[in-house]
Each structure stands twice: as structure tokens, then as C-alpha cells.
Design a protein around this motif. Sequence first.
Motif, PDB file in Angstrom:
ATOM      1  N   ASP A   1       0.828  -1.215   0.000  1.00 17.67           N
ATOM      2  CA  ASP A   1       0.000   0.000   0.000  1.00 17.67           C
ATOM      3  C   ASP A   1       0.859   1.259   0.000  1.00 17.67           C
ATOM      4  OD1 ASP A   1      -2.259  -1.582  -0.011  1.00 17.67           O
ATOM      5  OD2 ASP A   1      -2.680  -1.324   2.132  1.00 17.67           O
ATOM      6  N   SER A   2       1.968   1.240   0.755  1.00 17.26           N
ATOM      7  CA  SER A   2       2.817   2.429   0.796  1.00 17.26           C
ATOM      8  C   SER A   2       3.574   2.623  -0.518  1.00 17.26           C
ATOM      9  CB  SER A   2       3.805   2.348   1.969  1.00 17.26           C
ATOM     10  OG  SER A   2       4.758   1.334   1.750  1.00 17.26           O
ATOM     11  N   VAL A   3       3.965   1.527  -1.162  1.00 19.24           N
ATOM     12  CA  VAL A   3       4.679   1.621  -2.440  1.00 19.24           C
ATOM     13  C   VAL A   3       3.776   2.205  -3.519  1.00 19.24           C
ATOM     14  CG1 VAL A   3       5.650   0.234  -4.323  1.00 19.24           C
ATOM     15  CG2 VAL A   3       6.348  -0.203  -1.972  1.00 19.24           C
ATOM     16  N   PHE A   4       2.534   1.761  -3.559  1.00 17.51           N
ATOM     17  CA  PHE A   4       1.638   2.179  -4.636  1.00 17.51           C
ATOM     18  C   PHE A   4       0.784   3.397  -4.290  1.00 17.51           C
ATOM     19  CE2 PHE A   4       2.714  -2.136  -5.893  1.00 17.51           C
ATOM     20  CZ  PHE A   4       3.068  -1.907  -7.213  1.00 17.51           C
TER      21      PHE A   4
ATOM     22  N   LEU B   1       5.481   9.756  -7.781  1.00 17.65           N
ATOM     23  CA  LEU B   1       4.712   9.441  -8.987  1.00 17.65           C
ATOM     24  C   LEU B   1       3.262   9.189  -8.578  1.00 17.65           C
ATOM     25  CD1 LEU B   1       7.049   6.848 -10.758  1.00 17.65           C
ATOM     26  CD2 LEU B   1       6.583   9.175 -11.507  1.00 17.65           C
ATOM     27  N   PRO B   2       2.327   9.502  -9.459  1.00 21.78           N
ATOM     28  CA  PRO B   2       0.935   9.186  -9.151  1.00 21.78           C
ATOM     29  C   PRO B   2       0.726   7.660  -9.069  1.00 21.78           C
ATOM     30  CG  PRO B   2       1.079  10.665 -11.050  1.00 21.78           C
ATOM     31  CD  PRO B   2       2.463  10.223 -10.718  1.00 21.78           C
ATOM     32  N   ALA B   3      -0.261   7.238  -8.290  1.00 22.11           N
ATOM     33  CA  ALA B   3      -0.548   5.812  -8.123  1.00 22.11           C
ATOM     34  C   ALA B   3      -0.832   5.148  -9.468  1.00 22.11           C
ATOM     35  CB  ALA B   3      -1.726   5.626  -7.172  1.00 22.11           C
ATOM     36  N   LYS B   4      -1.511   5.850 -10.363  1.00 20.57           N
ATOM     37  CA  LYS B   4      -1.829   5.293 -11.680  1.00 20.57           C
ATOM     38  C   LYS B   4      -0.554   4.950 -12.447  1.00 20.57           C
ATOM     39  CE  LYS B   4      -3.018   7.665 -15.514  1.00 20.57           C
ATOM     40  NZ  LYS B   4      -3.792   8.494 -16.435  1.00 20.57           N
ATOM     41  N   THR B   5       0.417   5.843 -12.429  1.00 22.50           N
ATOM     42  CA  THR B   5       1.678   5.607 -13.129  1.00 22.50           C
ATOM     43  C   THR B   5       2.414   4.413 -12.528  1.00 22.50           C
ATOM     44  OG1 THR B   5       1.837   7.964 -13.628  1.00 22.50           O
ATOM     45  CG2 THR B   5       3.866   6.674 -13.808  1.00 22.50           C
ATOM     46  N   LYS B   6       2.418   4.323 -11.206  1.00 21.55           N
ATOM     47  CA  LYS B   6       3.074   3.194 -10.540  1.00 21.55           C
ATOM     48  C   LYS B   6       2.418   1.875 -10.928  1.00 21.55           C
ATOM     49  CE  LYS B   6       4.580   5.811  -6.492  1.00 21.55           C
ATOM     50  NZ  LYS B   6       4.468   5.912  -5.031  1.00 21.55           N
ATOM     51  N   GLN B   7       1.092   1.862 -11.003  1.00 24.54           N
ATOM     52  CA  GLN B   7       0.393   0.633 -11.381  1.00 24.54           C
ATOM     53  C   GLN B   7       0.676   0.278 -12.840  1.00 24.54           C
ATOM     54  OE1 GLN B   7      -0.915  -1.483  -9.468  1.00 24.54           O
ATOM     55  NE2 GLN B   7      -1.286  -0.350  -7.593  1.00 24.54           N
ATOM     56  N   LEU B   8       0.760   1.261 -13.717  1.00 28.65           N
ATOM     57  CA  LEU B   8       1.081   0.982 -15.121  1.00 28.65           C
ATOM     58  C   LEU B   8       2.502   0.433 -15.258  1.00 28.65           C
ATOM     59  CD1 LEU B   8      -0.612   4.046 -16.849  1.00 28.65           C
ATOM     60  CD2 LEU B   8      -1.299   1.636 -17.017  1.00 28.65           C
ATOM     61  N   ILE B   9       3.416   0.940 -14.458  1.00 24.06           N
ATOM     62  CA  ILE B   9       4.780   0.394 -14.454  1.00 24.06           C
ATOM     63  C   ILE B   9       4.746  -1.056 -13.974  1.00 24.06           C
ATOM     64  CG2 ILE B   9       7.041   0.547 -13.326  1.00 24.06           C
ATOM     65  CD1 ILE B   9       6.620   3.645 -13.353  1.00 24.06           C
ATOM     66  N   ALA B  10       3.945  -1.338 -12.956  1.00 22.08           N
ATOM     67  CA  ALA B  10       3.828  -2.712 -12.442  1.00 22.08           C
ATOM     68  C   ALA B  10       3.256  -3.644 -13.512  1.00 22.08           C
ATOM     69  CB  ALA B  10       2.956  -2.734 -11.192  1.00 22.08           C
ATOM     70  N   VAL B  11       2.301  -3.160 -14.294  1.00 16.48           N
ATOM     71  CA  VAL B  11       1.742  -3.970 -15.386  1.00 16.48           C
ATOM     72  C   VAL B  11       2.824  -4.262 -16.421  1.00 16.48           C
ATOM     73  CG1 VAL B  11       0.100  -3.967 -17.317  1.00 16.48           C
ATOM     74  CG2 VAL B  11      -0.634  -3.180 -15.066  1.00 16.48           C
ATOM     75  N   ALA B  12       3.617  -3.246 -16.771  1.00 19.66           N
ATOM     76  CA  ALA B  12       4.690  -3.437 -17.753  1.00 19.66           C
ATOM     77  C   ALA B  12       5.718  -4.447 -17.252  1.00 19.66           C
ATOM     78  CB  ALA B  12       5.366  -2.099 -18.053  1.00 19.66           C
ATOM     79  N   VAL B  13       6.117  -4.328 -15.994  1.00 19.79           N
ATOM     80  CA  VAL B  13       7.085  -5.267 -15.419  1.00 19.79           C
ATOM     81  C   VAL B  13       6.504  -6.672 -15.386  1.00 19.79           C
ATOM     82  CG1 VAL B  13       8.326  -5.874 -13.292  1.00 19.79           C
ATOM     83  CG2 VAL B  13       8.316  -3.505 -14.105  1.00 19.79           C
ATOM     84  N   ALA B  14       5.229  -6.799 -15.056  1.00 20.25           N
ATOM     85  CA  ALA B  14       4.574  -8.116 -15.014  1.00 20.25           C
ATOM     86  C   ALA B  14       4.641  -8.797 -16.375  1.00 20.25           C
ATOM     87  CB  ALA B  14       3.128  -7.967 -14.564  1.00 20.25           C
ATOM     88  N   HIS B  15       4.497  -8.020 -17.435  1.00 22.76           N
ATOM     89  CA  HIS B  15       4.584  -8.601 -18.775  1.00 22.76           C
ATOM     90  C   HIS B  15       6.002  -9.037 -19.101  1.00 22.76           C
ATOM     91  CE1 HIS B  15       0.586  -8.252 -20.480  1.00 22.76           C
ATOM     92  NE2 HIS B  15       0.456  -7.167 -19.760  1.00 22.76           N
ATOM     93  N   VAL B  16       6.986  -8.249 -18.684  1.00 21.88           N
ATOM     94  CA  VAL B  16       8.374  -8.598 -18.985  1.00 21.88           C
ATOM     95  C   VAL B  16       8.796  -9.855 -18.229  1.00 21.88           C
ATOM     96  CG1 VAL B  16      10.781  -7.873 -18.725  1.00 21.88           C
ATOM     97  CG2 VAL B  16       9.085  -6.275 -19.615  1.00 21.88           C
ATOM     98  N   ILE B  17       8.463  -9.933 -16.939  1.00 23.72           N
ATOM     99  CA  ILE B  17       8.885 -11.103 -16.164  1.00 23.72           C
ATOM    100  C   ILE B  17       7.890 -12.247 -16.278  1.00 23.72           C
ATOM    101  CG2 ILE B  17      10.242  -9.720 -14.572  1.00 23.72           C
ATOM    102  CD1 ILE B  17       8.035 -10.114 -12.490  1.00 23.72           C
ATOM    103  N   GLN B  18       6.769 -11.994 -16.947  1.00 17.21           N
ATOM    104  CA  GLN B  18       5.730 -12.999 -17.196  1.00 17.21           C
ATOM    105  C   GLN B  18       5.235 -13.646 -15.906  1.00 17.21           C
ATOM    106  OE1 GLN B  18       7.648 -15.468 -20.105  1.00 17.21           O
ATOM    107  NE2 GLN B  18       7.066 -14.093 -21.754  1.00 17.21           N
ATOM    108  N   CYS B  19       4.880 -12.810 -14.955  1.00 19.86           N
ATOM    109  CA  CYS B  19       4.399 -13.278 -13.657  1.00 19.86           C
ATOM    110  C   CYS B  19       2.876 -13.210 -13.635  1.00 19.86           C
ATOM    111  CB  CYS B  19       4.987 -12.430 -12.545  1.00 19.86           C
ATOM    112  SG  CYS B  19       4.346 -12.857 -10.916  1.00 19.86           S
TER     113      CYS B  19
END
Length: 105
Positions: free
Chosen positions: A29-32, A37-55
Motif C-alpha cells: 500500500d505504501s509503495v503504490f 509518482l501518481p498511483a496510476k503511473t506506478k500501477q502501469l509500471i507494475a503492469v509493464a514489469v509483469a509482462h516482462v517477467i511474465q508473472c
Amino acid sequence: MYSRSDPAIAARRRQLASGPLAAFKAFSDSVFADGGLPAKTKQLIAVAVAHVIQCSYCIRHTAAALKSGATGEEIRRSGSRPRCVLARRMHIRRWHSTRTRRIWV
């Protein structure tokens, strides 16, 4: 690769490791949260990373990104570019491995 989560597993996790689970939730919760950075940007970065690491667990950030105000187009774009990078990296590795085999064999 990963086992599917279901309500029974989540309940068992809460029962057996409620302290670590609460600590991880507070950390997440504290990270996001909005900050540098806005929470939306952080979540979009998390989505991008999820695709790269295929988690498969990390892909769930898609719902959080939508809840944070991201549009479907923003989510598609955050997922498509990392897939291109991943495909290129895999292609380069494949090319490099065949090239080194020819040199050393």
C-alpha cells in the motif's frame, strides 16, 4: 509455473501467516500510494514489469491500474512495449547462442 490462488488458499495464508501478510500489504500500500509518482503511473509500471517477467500474480496490477484511473488504452500500451522488448531479447539470445555454437564447435 505458479499455482492458482483461490479463496481457500487465501484463508489458509491469513490463518498461518497473518503477521507477514499484514506487513506485506502495508508495504505494498505504501509503495503504490501517491507520492513522487501518481498511483496510476506506478500501477502501469507494475503492469509493464509483469509482462516482462511474465508473472501471473503480478498481472493482477491491471485491475489496480484501472481502479487508479488508467484507461484500457494506457494498459494495452504498457503491456505491448515490454512484450516487444522481451521478444527482441529472446531473439538476440537465440542468435547469440547459435553463433557461439558455430564458433566453438
